[in-house]
Design a protein around this motif. Structure first.
Motif, PDB file in Angstrom:
ATOM      1  N   TRP A  18       1.068  -0.748  -0.441  1.00  0.00           N
ATOM      2  CA  TRP A  18      -0.250  -0.301   0.232  1.00  0.00           C
ATOM      3  C   TRP A  18       0.800   1.388   0.210  1.00  0.00           C
ATOM      4  O   TRP A  18       2.027   1.355   0.737  1.00  0.00           O
ATOM      5  CB  TRP A  18      -0.925  -0.312   0.837  1.00  0.00           C
ATOM      6  CG  TRP A  18      -1.756  -0.629   1.279  1.00  0.00           C
ATOM      7  CD1 TRP A  18      -2.213  -1.796   1.824  1.00  0.00           C
ATOM      8  CD2 TRP A  18      -3.004  -0.706   0.605  1.00  0.00           C
ATOM      9  NE1 TRP A  18      -3.089  -2.709   0.812  1.00  0.00           N
ATOM     10  CE2 TRP A  18      -3.851  -2.017   0.694  1.00  0.00           C
ATOM     11  CE3 TRP A  18      -3.965   0.250  -0.182  1.00  0.00           C
ATOM     12  CZ2 TRP A  18      -5.456  -2.131   1.137  1.00  0.00           C
ATOM     13  CZ3 TRP A  18      -5.066  -0.020   0.362  1.00  0.00           C
ATOM     14  CH2 TRP A  18      -5.655  -1.030   0.380  1.00  0.00           C
TER      15      TRP A  18
ATOM     16  N   TRP B 144      -4.131   3.846  -1.892  1.00  0.00           N
ATOM     17  CA  TRP B 144      -3.741   2.935  -3.296  1.00  0.00           C
ATOM     18  C   TRP B 144      -3.135   1.439  -3.045  1.00  0.00           C
ATOM     19  O   TRP B 144      -1.172   1.103  -2.094  1.00  0.00           O
ATOM     20  CB  TRP B 144      -2.360   3.819  -3.791  1.00  0.00           C
ATOM     21  CG  TRP B 144      -3.202   5.200  -4.641  1.00  0.00           C
ATOM     22  CD1 TRP B 144      -3.228   6.762  -3.671  1.00  0.00           C
ATOM     23  CD2 TRP B 144      -4.190   5.326  -5.601  1.00  0.00           C
ATOM     24  NE1 TRP B 144      -3.999   7.112  -4.053  1.00  0.00           N
ATOM     25  CE2 TRP B 144      -4.809   6.478  -4.952  1.00  0.00           C
ATOM     26  CE3 TRP B 144      -5.041   4.434  -6.418  1.00  0.00           C
ATOM     27  CZ2 TRP B 144      -5.390   7.407  -6.221  1.00  0.00           C
ATOM     28  CZ3 TRP B 144      -5.612   5.378  -7.323  1.00  0.00           C
ATOM     29  CH2 TRP B 144      -5.811   6.586  -7.250  1.00  0.00           C
ATOM     30  N   GLN B 145      -3.553   0.611  -3.087  1.00  0.00           N
ATOM     31  CA  GLN B 145      -2.983  -0.846  -3.391  1.00  0.00           C
ATOM     32  C   GLN B 145      -1.931  -1.163  -4.604  1.00  0.00           C
ATOM     33  O   GLN B 145      -2.677  -0.717  -5.673  1.00  0.00           O
ATOM     34  CB  GLN B 145      -4.032  -2.034  -2.973  1.00  0.00           C
ATOM     35  CG  GLN B 145      -3.630  -3.154  -2.579  1.00  0.00           C
ATOM     36  CD  GLN B 145      -4.088  -3.991  -2.742  1.00  0.00           C
ATOM     37  OE1 GLN B 145      -5.372  -4.560  -2.482  1.00  0.00           O
ATOM     38  NE2 GLN B 145      -3.728  -5.759  -1.264  1.00  0.00           N
TER      39      GLN B 145
ATOM     40  N   HIS C  33      -4.737   1.082  -7.066  1.00  0.00           N
ATOM     41  CA  HIS C  33      -6.477   0.755  -6.598  1.00  0.00           C
ATOM     42  C   HIS C  33      -6.430   1.890  -5.754  1.00  0.00           C
ATOM     43  O   HIS C  33      -6.086   1.172  -4.536  1.00  0.00           O
ATOM     44  CB  HIS C  33      -6.411  -0.292  -6.731  1.00  0.00           C
ATOM     45  CG  HIS C  33      -6.233  -1.577  -8.009  1.00  0.00           C
ATOM     46  ND1 HIS C  33      -7.350  -1.113  -9.495  1.00  0.00           N
ATOM     47  CD2 HIS C  33      -6.082  -2.302  -8.620  1.00  0.00           C
ATOM     48  CE1 HIS C  33      -6.651  -2.139 -10.011  1.00  0.00           C
ATOM     49  NE2 HIS C  33      -5.762  -3.225  -9.600  1.00  0.00           N
ATOM     50  N   ALA C  34      -7.294   2.837  -5.997  1.00  0.00           N
ATOM     51  CA  ALA C  34      -7.680   3.420  -5.007  1.00  0.00           C
ATOM     52  C   ALA C  34      -8.872   3.094  -3.871  1.00  0.00           C
ATOM     53  O   ALA C  34     -10.039   2.478  -4.220  1.00  0.00           O
ATOM     54  CB  ALA C  34      -8.428   5.072  -5.439  1.00  0.00           C
ATOM     55  N   ALA C  35      -8.566   2.992  -2.220  1.00  0.00           N
ATOM     56  CA  ALA C  35      -9.717   2.340  -1.202  1.00  0.00           C
ATOM     57  C   ALA C  35     -10.710   2.888  -1.019  1.00  0.00           C
ATOM     58  O   ALA C  35     -11.793   2.545  -1.105  1.00  0.00           O
ATOM     59  CB  ALA C  35      -9.166   2.232   0.147  1.00  0.00           C
ATOM     60  N   VAL C  36     -10.406   4.699  -1.350  1.00  0.00           N
ATOM     61  CA  VAL C  36     -11.421   5.287  -0.649  1.00  0.00           C
ATOM     62  C   VAL C  36     -12.665   5.318  -2.834  1.00  0.00           C
ATOM     63  O   VAL C  36     -14.307   5.171  -2.307  1.00  0.00           O
ATOM     64  CB  VAL C  36     -11.742   6.936  -0.499  1.00  0.00           C
ATOM     65  CG1 VAL C  36     -12.827   7.152  -0.248  1.00  0.00           C
ATOM     66  CG2 VAL C  36     -10.817   6.142   0.765  1.00  0.00           C
ATOM     67  N   SER C  37     -12.170   6.139  -3.477  1.00  0.00           N
ATOM     68  CA  SER C  37     -12.190   6.451  -4.802  1.00  0.00           C
ATOM     69  C   SER C  37     -12.844   5.395  -5.779  1.00  0.00           C
ATOM     70  O   SER C  37     -13.156   5.517  -6.140  1.00  0.00           O
ATOM     71  CB  SER C  37     -11.546   7.312  -5.328  1.00  0.00           C
ATOM     72  OG  SER C  37     -11.094   7.260  -5.737  1.00  0.00           O
ATOM     73  N   LYS C  38     -11.987   4.235  -5.218  1.00  0.00           N
ATOM     74  CA  LYS C  38     -12.199   3.706  -6.632  1.00  0.00           C
ATOM     75  C   LYS C  38     -11.347   3.725  -7.609  1.00  0.00           C
ATOM     76  O   LYS C  38     -11.746   2.751  -8.463  1.00  0.00           O
ATOM     77  CB  LYS C  38     -13.445   2.635  -6.403  1.00  0.00           C
ATOM     78  CG  LYS C  38     -14.920   2.654  -5.459  1.00  0.00           C
ATOM     79  CD  LYS C  38     -13.875   1.414  -4.352  1.00  0.00           C
ATOM     80  CE  LYS C  38     -13.778   0.880  -2.791  1.00  0.00           C
ATOM     81  NZ  LYS C  38     -13.475   0.352  -2.577  1.00  0.00           N
ATOM     82  N   LYS C  39     -10.717   4.571  -7.641  1.00  0.00           N
ATOM     83  CA  LYS C  39      -9.608   4.664  -8.480  1.00  0.00           C
ATOM     84  C   LYS C  39      -8.769   3.931  -9.393  1.00  0.00           C
ATOM     85  O   LYS C  39      -8.252   2.911  -8.524  1.00  0.00           O
ATOM     86  CB  LYS C  39      -8.983   6.351  -9.221  1.00  0.00           C
ATOM     87  CG  LYS C  39     -10.411   7.151  -9.274  1.00  0.00           C
ATOM     88  CD  LYS C  39      -9.202   8.773  -8.903  1.00  0.00           C
ATOM     89  CE  LYS C  39     -10.606   9.780  -8.783  1.00  0.00           C
ATOM     90  NZ  LYS C  39      -9.898  11.022  -8.835  1.00  0.00           N
ATOM     91  N   THR C  40      -8.554   3.287 -10.971  1.00  0.00           N
ATOM     92  CA  THR C  40      -7.060   2.708 -11.083  1.00  0.00           C
ATOM     93  C   THR C  40      -6.232   3.530 -11.429  1.00  0.00           C
ATOM     94  O   THR C  40      -7.038   4.448 -12.497  1.00  0.00           O
ATOM     95  CB  THR C  40      -7.795   1.405 -11.502  1.00  0.00           C
ATOM     96  OG1 THR C  40      -8.338   0.715 -10.616  1.00  0.00           O
ATOM     97  CG2 THR C  40      -6.776   0.891 -12.386  1.00  0.00           C
TER      98      THR C  40
ATOM     99  N   ASP D 122      -5.732   9.701  -0.272  1.00  0.00           N
ATOM    100  CA  ASP D 122      -6.601   8.042  -0.537  1.00  0.00           C
ATOM    101  C   ASP D 122      -5.271   7.151  -0.068  1.00  0.00           C
ATOM    102  O   ASP D 122      -4.530   7.517   0.069  1.00  0.00           O
ATOM    103  CB  ASP D 122      -7.115   7.812  -2.248  1.00  0.00           C
ATOM    104  CG  ASP D 122      -8.785   6.971  -1.912  1.00  0.00           C
ATOM    105  OD1 ASP D 122      -8.142   6.321  -1.578  1.00  0.00           O
ATOM    106  OD2 ASP D 122      -9.187   6.756  -3.392  1.00  0.00           O
TER     107      ASP D 122
END
Length: 69
Positions: free
Chosen positions: A11, A20-21, A34-41, A18
């Motif tokens: 992470w 990010w994984q 991959h963002a945990a909160v916004s779900k963006k990639t 945010d």
């Protein structure tokens, strides 16, 4: 050998508001965040080999400012 899934490498926390994984997908050879909160990639790079992907992911985790602008 069966289907291989994605490999999470760790992470990056607190970047762009945010967490990010960092994930590598051996099928597409993409290294993404991959963002945990916004779900963006976000696409970070490519690698055909697990070890190279791991090194790349470690570099992102150790110096995220170089990869997230």
């Amino acid at each position: 050998m069966g289907d291989v899934g994605t490999f999470p490498f760790g992470w990056v926390r607190g970047i762009k508001d945010d967490n990010w994984q960092i994930i590598w997908d051996p099928k597409t050879e993409l290294i993404t965040a991959h963002a945990a909160v916004s779900k963006k990639t976000v696409e970070l790079g490519k690698s055909a080999k697990w070890m190279d992907a791991k090194v790349y992911a470690d570099n992102v985790i150790n110096d995220p400012g170089s990869f997230f602008d």
